[in-house]
Design an enzyme around this catalytic site. Structure first.
Site, PDB file in Angstrom:
ATOM      1  N   THR A  47      -3.183   0.529  -2.739  1.00 37.08           N
ATOM      2  CA  THR A  47      -4.052   0.017  -3.860  1.00 37.08           C
ATOM      3  C   THR A  47      -3.526  -0.031  -4.818  1.00 37.08           C
ATOM      4  O   THR A  47      -3.844  -1.802  -6.188  1.00 37.08           O
ATOM      5  CB  THR A  47      -5.322   0.940  -4.167  1.00 37.08           C
ATOM      6  OG1 THR A  47      -5.834   1.093  -3.151  1.00 37.08           O
ATOM      7  CG2 THR A  47      -6.698   0.456  -5.392  1.00 37.08           C
ATOM      8  N   TYR A 110     -17.258  -1.643   1.731  1.00 33.39           N
ATOM      9  CA  TYR A 110     -18.661  -2.394   1.825  1.00 33.39           C
ATOM     10  C   TYR A 110     -19.631  -2.215   2.327  1.00 33.39           C
ATOM     11  O   TYR A 110     -20.484  -2.549   2.480  1.00 33.39           O
ATOM     12  CB  TYR A 110     -17.975  -4.204   1.509  1.00 33.39           C
ATOM     13  CG  TYR A 110     -18.550  -5.031   1.319  1.00 33.39           C
ATOM     14  CD1 TYR A 110     -19.369  -5.444  -0.263  1.00 33.39           C
ATOM     15  CD2 TYR A 110     -19.607  -5.933   1.940  1.00 33.39           C
ATOM     16  CE1 TYR A 110     -20.753  -6.067  -0.601  1.00 33.39           C
ATOM     17  CE2 TYR A 110     -20.539  -6.879   1.641  1.00 33.39           C
ATOM     18  CZ  TYR A 110     -20.817  -6.191   0.280  1.00 33.39           C
ATOM     19  OH  TYR A 110     -22.175  -7.750   0.676  1.00 33.39           O
ATOM     20  N   TYR A 136      -7.383   7.676   4.625  1.00 30.79           N
ATOM     21  CA  TYR A 136      -7.510   7.548   2.994  1.00 30.79           C
ATOM     22  C   TYR A 136      -8.793   7.025   2.284  1.00 30.79           C
ATOM     23  O   TYR A 136      -9.790   6.295   3.039  1.00 30.79           O
ATOM     24  CB  TYR A 136      -6.855   6.399   3.198  1.00 30.79           C
ATOM     25  CG  TYR A 136      -6.482   5.993   1.445  1.00 30.79           C
ATOM     26  CD1 TYR A 136      -7.282   6.991   0.560  1.00 30.79           C
ATOM     27  CD2 TYR A 136      -6.004   4.981   0.707  1.00 30.79           C
ATOM     28  CE1 TYR A 136      -6.990   7.005  -0.992  1.00 30.79           C
ATOM     29  CE2 TYR A 136      -6.183   5.156  -0.596  1.00 30.79           C
ATOM     30  CZ  TYR A 136      -6.440   6.139  -1.552  1.00 30.79           C
ATOM     31  OH  TYR A 136      -6.304   5.729  -3.314  1.00 30.79           O
ATOM     32  N   ARG A 141     -14.450   3.926  -4.574  1.00 35.37           N
ATOM     33  CA  ARG A 141     -13.515   2.134  -4.258  1.00 35.37           C
ATOM     34  C   ARG A 141     -14.451   1.757  -2.628  1.00 35.37           C
ATOM     35  O   ARG A 141     -14.191   0.752  -3.160  1.00 35.37           O
ATOM     36  CB  ARG A 141     -12.045   2.240  -3.718  1.00 35.37           C
ATOM     37  CG  ARG A 141     -11.305   1.983  -5.137  1.00 35.37           C
ATOM     38  CD  ARG A 141      -9.629   2.296  -5.304  1.00 35.37           C
ATOM     39  NE  ARG A 141      -9.465   2.002  -6.947  1.00 35.37           N
ATOM     40  CZ  ARG A 141      -8.633   1.259  -7.263  1.00 35.37           C
ATOM     41  NH1 ARG A 141      -9.048  -0.504  -6.811  1.00 35.37           N
ATOM     42  NH2 ARG A 141      -7.785   1.397  -8.197  1.00 35.37           N
ATOM     43  N   LYS A 165      -4.880  11.298   2.732  1.00 38.82           N
ATOM     44  CA  LYS A 165      -4.699  11.140   1.628  1.00 38.82           C
ATOM     45  C   LYS A 165      -6.361  10.829   0.945  1.00 38.82           C
ATOM     46  O   LYS A 165      -7.405  10.505   1.366  1.00 38.82           O
ATOM     47  CB  LYS A 165      -4.520   9.915   1.013  1.00 38.82           C
ATOM     48  CG  LYS A 165      -4.223   9.556  -0.496  1.00 38.82           C
ATOM     49  CD  LYS A 165      -3.468   8.199  -0.380  1.00 38.82           C
ATOM     50  CE  LYS A 165      -3.625   8.199  -2.341  1.00 38.82           C
ATOM     51  NZ  LYS A 165      -3.323   6.680  -2.909  1.00 38.82           N
ATOM     52  N   ILE A 207      -0.098  12.284  -2.905  1.00 38.78           N
ATOM     53  CA  ILE A 207      -0.004  10.142  -3.048  1.00 38.78           C
ATOM     54  C   ILE A 207       0.405   9.716  -4.339  1.00 38.78           C
ATOM     55  O   ILE A 207      -1.041  10.324  -5.155  1.00 38.78           O
ATOM     56  CB  ILE A 207      -0.533   9.104  -1.803  1.00 38.78           C
ATOM     57  CG1 ILE A 207       0.700   9.866  -0.443  1.00 38.78           C
ATOM     58  CG2 ILE A 207       0.389   7.894  -2.563  1.00 38.78           C
ATOM     59  CD1 ILE A 207       0.029   9.185   0.586  1.00 38.78           C
TER      60      ILE A 207
END
Length: 293
Positions: A47, A110, A136, A141, A165, A207
């Site tokens: 990202t 989404y 992840y 987000r 993550k 990370i």
């Protein structure tokens, strides 16, 4: 056996020139800066790299540049996620994994799948990937949180899902994964400010975003924590605490790119729909950086 992604990883930014084209010289400098300052592995096309704004050709050129400069000195992870598992599978099948040590695959965004959908999604991704998979989870987000129980089930079902993550900010979820996942499965903080607490309950590292600008301090913090030297690690954590927050106040990677311009690492340029941080925040970041340099 030491986990291949234990320690300090960095989600690399993509440097741009004034005309918004990729600055590959700066990217090479960034890779060298990370390795020479003790970072354990690199993450490309995450990202923080503004990957959605990069064309497929640009993505390939970025990865090739990073692979060439890294030259197998540290592991390299490739961001490879999406909200259609079949497209991800196709992309994996068409990718040359020479020099790639793992992929980082975000939960579908989404379409907000149920937990069962997340499990089936990652089963397909893991089945297709020829390299280890780092899951992840970043609900802020994607719009969906992957529950700790779901992560544990994926870890037990898919042998090459070797880490997550985790950026939910839910401390009990982190602890649950550490307790119930296989011993070979690592929990990696996806948030700099939560790296130390995550390691304290059994996580294996971070990370990082801030490492783009302060790789030496960040890698030292993580290495101290992983060695059980929590008093020393806490001191570094508190030194950087305010900057952790400032870098995300107006979004990522706007904050860290401002910091990198202040330190002379690259130009403060992001691609639309992102815009540079405000002058007020830029000044605050500059003031905080002066305390750390």
């Amino acid at each position: 056996m030491t986990h291949p992604f234990k320690g300090a990883g960095v989600a690399l930014v993509t440097p741009f020139k004034e005309d918004s084209s990729i600055d590959f010289n700066r990217l090479e400098d960034l890779v060298e800066d990370q390795i020479s300052n003790g970072m354990d592995y690199l993450v490309a096309l995450g990202t923080t790299a503004e990957t959605p704004t990069l064309s497929l050709q640009e993505q390939k050129e970025v990865v090739d540049c990073i692979k060439s400069k890294t030259n197998k000195r540290v592991p390299l992870v490739l961001g490879m996620g999406g909200n259609d598992p079949y497209k991800i599978m196709q992309t994996i099948q068409q990718t040359d994994f020479t020099g790639i040590d793992g992929i980082l695959s975000v939960t579908p965004y989404y379409n907000k799948p149920l937990q069962k959908g997340l499990i089936e999604h990652f089963k397909l991704v893991c089945k297709t990937s020829p390299v280890p998979v780092i899951l992840y989870n970043v609900p802020s987000r994607t719009g969906v949180n992957m529950d700790g129980k779901t992560t544990v089930e994926i870890a037990k079902t898919c042998p090459n899902a070797i880490a997550i993550k985790e950026a939910s900010g839910i401390s009990s979820q982190v602890s649950r994964m550490v307790k119930y996942a296989p011993e070979t499965f690592g929990v990696i903080s996806g948030d700099d400010v939560l790296a130390l607490p995550t390691i304290a309950v059994g996580g294996i590292g971070v990370i990082s975003v801030i490492a783009n600008v302060l790789p030496g301090k960040l890698s030292q913090l993580i290495h101290l924590a992983n060695n059980g030297q929590f008093a020393e690690a806490r001191e570094l954590h508190l030194q950087m605490l305010d900057l952790f927050k400032l870098l995300f106040r107006e979004g990522n990677p706007g904050g860290v790119k401002a910091a990198m311009e202040i330190t002379g690492k690259l130009k403060n340029i992001v691609r639309l729909p992102l815009v540079p941080v405000s002058k007020k925040l830029y000044t605050e970041i500059e003031t905080e950086l002066k305390k750390l340099l």
